[in-house]
Design an enzyme around this catalytic site. Structure first.
Site, PDB file in Angstrom:
ATOM      1  NE  ARG A  25      -4.248  -1.515   0.387  1.00 52.52           N
ATOM      2  CZ  ARG A  25      -5.325  -1.385   1.144  1.00 52.52           C
ATOM      3  NH1 ARG A  25      -5.467  -0.334   1.906  1.00 52.52           N
ATOM      4  NH2 ARG A  25      -6.248  -2.299   1.111  1.00 52.52           N
ATOM      5  NE  ARG A  29      -7.918   6.380   2.075  1.00 49.08           N
ATOM      6  CZ  ARG A  29      -9.008   5.717   2.449  1.00 49.08           C
ATOM      7  NH1 ARG A  29     -10.195   6.235   2.248  1.00 49.08           N
ATOM      8  NH2 ARG A  29      -8.915   4.564   3.051  1.00 49.08           N
ATOM      9  NE  ARG A  38      -9.989   7.260  -3.545  1.00 45.36           N
ATOM     10  CZ  ARG A  38     -11.312   7.327  -3.454  1.00 45.36           C
ATOM     11  NH1 ARG A  38     -12.000   8.036  -4.285  1.00 45.36           N
ATOM     12  NH2 ARG A  38     -11.933   6.663  -2.495  1.00 45.36           N
ATOM     13  CG  ASP A  75      -8.616  -3.096  -4.428  1.00 45.64           C
ATOM     14  OD1 ASP A  75      -8.017  -2.511  -3.510  1.00 45.64           O
ATOM     15  OD2 ASP A  75      -9.441  -4.016  -4.222  1.00 45.64           O
ATOM     16  CE1 TYR A 146     -12.811  -7.113   1.308  1.00 43.43           C
ATOM     17  CE2 TYR A 146     -10.967  -8.558   0.813  1.00 43.43           C
ATOM     18  CZ  TYR A 146     -11.482  -7.438   1.447  1.00 43.43           C
ATOM     19  OH  TYR A 146     -10.677  -6.660   2.223  1.00 43.43           O
TER      20      TYR A 146
END
Ligand code: CP3
Length: 337
Positions: A25, A29, A38, A75, A146
């Protein structure tokens, strides 16, 4: 060919002057530049599919942190969209997926539906020749969880009940996902990925027996298929590393990326494979001297001849401070062998 081959050399067991470093990662952010991109992209999935912006995001960690590898910006959930699972990212809530639990409602995988991912790899390779590019995918279990949970979970109760109560069905799903991920990673390798990493982020919720019976056969099969078709190094990241270490070490992965449940110096003695990891990410919330101390302590514990790649035991978080992440990378790079 890349200028800085330290990651590839370490994975191959060749002599290096310092340990390589990249971070899971690493484009995220916690970087103001990421937040700017973004905002331009709007929705997170639109960002993943916007080749130009995704290439820019992929390059940020090289530019700002001078890490030894680029992981492409994408992702793990994008191939699920391609098999007909509806995937959304709601602001502040994480991913939401819609699947009715029936294999019959899934579409056959057409790897070209993820063509934008391969294009991002080609363009990141073209934009720089300094460091290797890492492609990635979720592991069959993590993707299945998921699909079954429909969102991030704290307990994985639905996944476990599905696994235990509808065993045949679960195995069919795992088989399907193994095939999808094999195709997806093959296309990434053919587009130029120098290394691929498979993320099994939620295995730490499983008992040893369930990992061995429900998860291991598929990850083993996936890695075998990749290794029998390509020379590209495969890194297997799995949580719950201390429990499943020996099983993971018996796959044909080139490297194991381990979490902080493992004592790294002991792990180095338990396998010939390369190891990656495993600083506890929360260390990055601590004061600078703690970050420096914990990082050097970890680096000193690794036997010098080990095939080792510095990383965290899991990913960076959005609320981490950029300057501390930079300090971490610089500390690793200052540690000479
Ligand atoms: O490592 C990298 O820098 C490459 C990019 C990358 C992302 N996700 C970008 C991302 C990688 C390798 C992933 C993998 C991923 N995605 C995993 C496995 C790794 C891990 O951390 O365990 C998982 C479980 C996911 C699923 C996922 N995607 C979650 C749980 C979230 C967080 C949701 C949220 O709201 O924060 C995401 C979103 C995501 N993936 C972001 C990024 C940068 C944040 C999205 C944003 O900009 O808001």
């Amino acid at each position: 060919m890349v200028e800085n081959e330290i990651l590839l050399k370490s994975l191959r067991g060749e002599k290096i002057e310092r340990f390589p470093v990249w971070l899971m990662r690493q484009a995220g952010r916690y970087m103001s530049e990421y937040r700017r991109l973004r905002a331009k992209a709007g929705d997170f999935l639109d960002f993943c599919k916007n080749v130009e912006l995704a290439v820019e995001a992929s390059l940020l960690p090289l530019k700002l942190l001078d890490v030894d590898a680029i992981i492409i910006f994408s992702d793990i959930l994008v191939p699920l969209e391609a098999i007909g699972v509806k995937v959304r990212f709601l602001e502040g809530e994480g991913p939401k997926l819609d699947w009715d639990g029936e294999l019959g409602s899934l579409k056959d995988y057409d790897p070209e539906e993820n063509g934008y991912v391969y294009e991002i790899i080609r363009q990141v390779k073209k934009a720089q020749s300094k460091v290797p590019v890492i492609g990635f995918a979720g592991a069959p279990f993590t993707l299945s969880s998921y699909m079954i949970e429909g969102a991030s979970s704290r307990e994985f109760r639905r996944t476990k009940l599905f696994m235990w109560e509808r065993e045949r069905h679960f195995f069919n799903l795992m088989e399907t996902l193994t095939e999808v991920i094999f195709e997806y990673l093959s296309h990434q390798i053919e587009a130029g990925a120098d290394v691929v990493q498979i993320f099994d982020s939620w295995t730490n919720y499983l008992s040893y027996g369930d990992y061995e019976y429900y998860v291991y056969p598929f990850i083993d099969e996936l890695i075998n298929r990749l290794k029998s078709n390509y020379d590209t190094p495969v890194i297997y990241f799995f949580k719950g590393s201390s429990s499943f270490f020996d099983l993971a070490a018996s796959t044909s992965a080139d490297a194991l990326s381990v979490d902080w449940s493992v004592e790294l110096s002991q792990a180095c003695l338990r396998t010939d494979k390369a190891l990656q990891g495993n600083l506890e990410p929360s260390v990055l919330y601590a004061a600078e001297e703690v970050i420096r101390h914990k990082t050097l302590q970890l680096l000193r514990s690794v036997p010098r001849s080990s095939r080792y790649v510095f990383n965290l035991g899991h990913g960076l978080a959005p609320d981490m401070e950029f300057d501390k992440v930079k300090l971490l990378v610089d500390t690793v790079k200052s540690f000479k062998l």
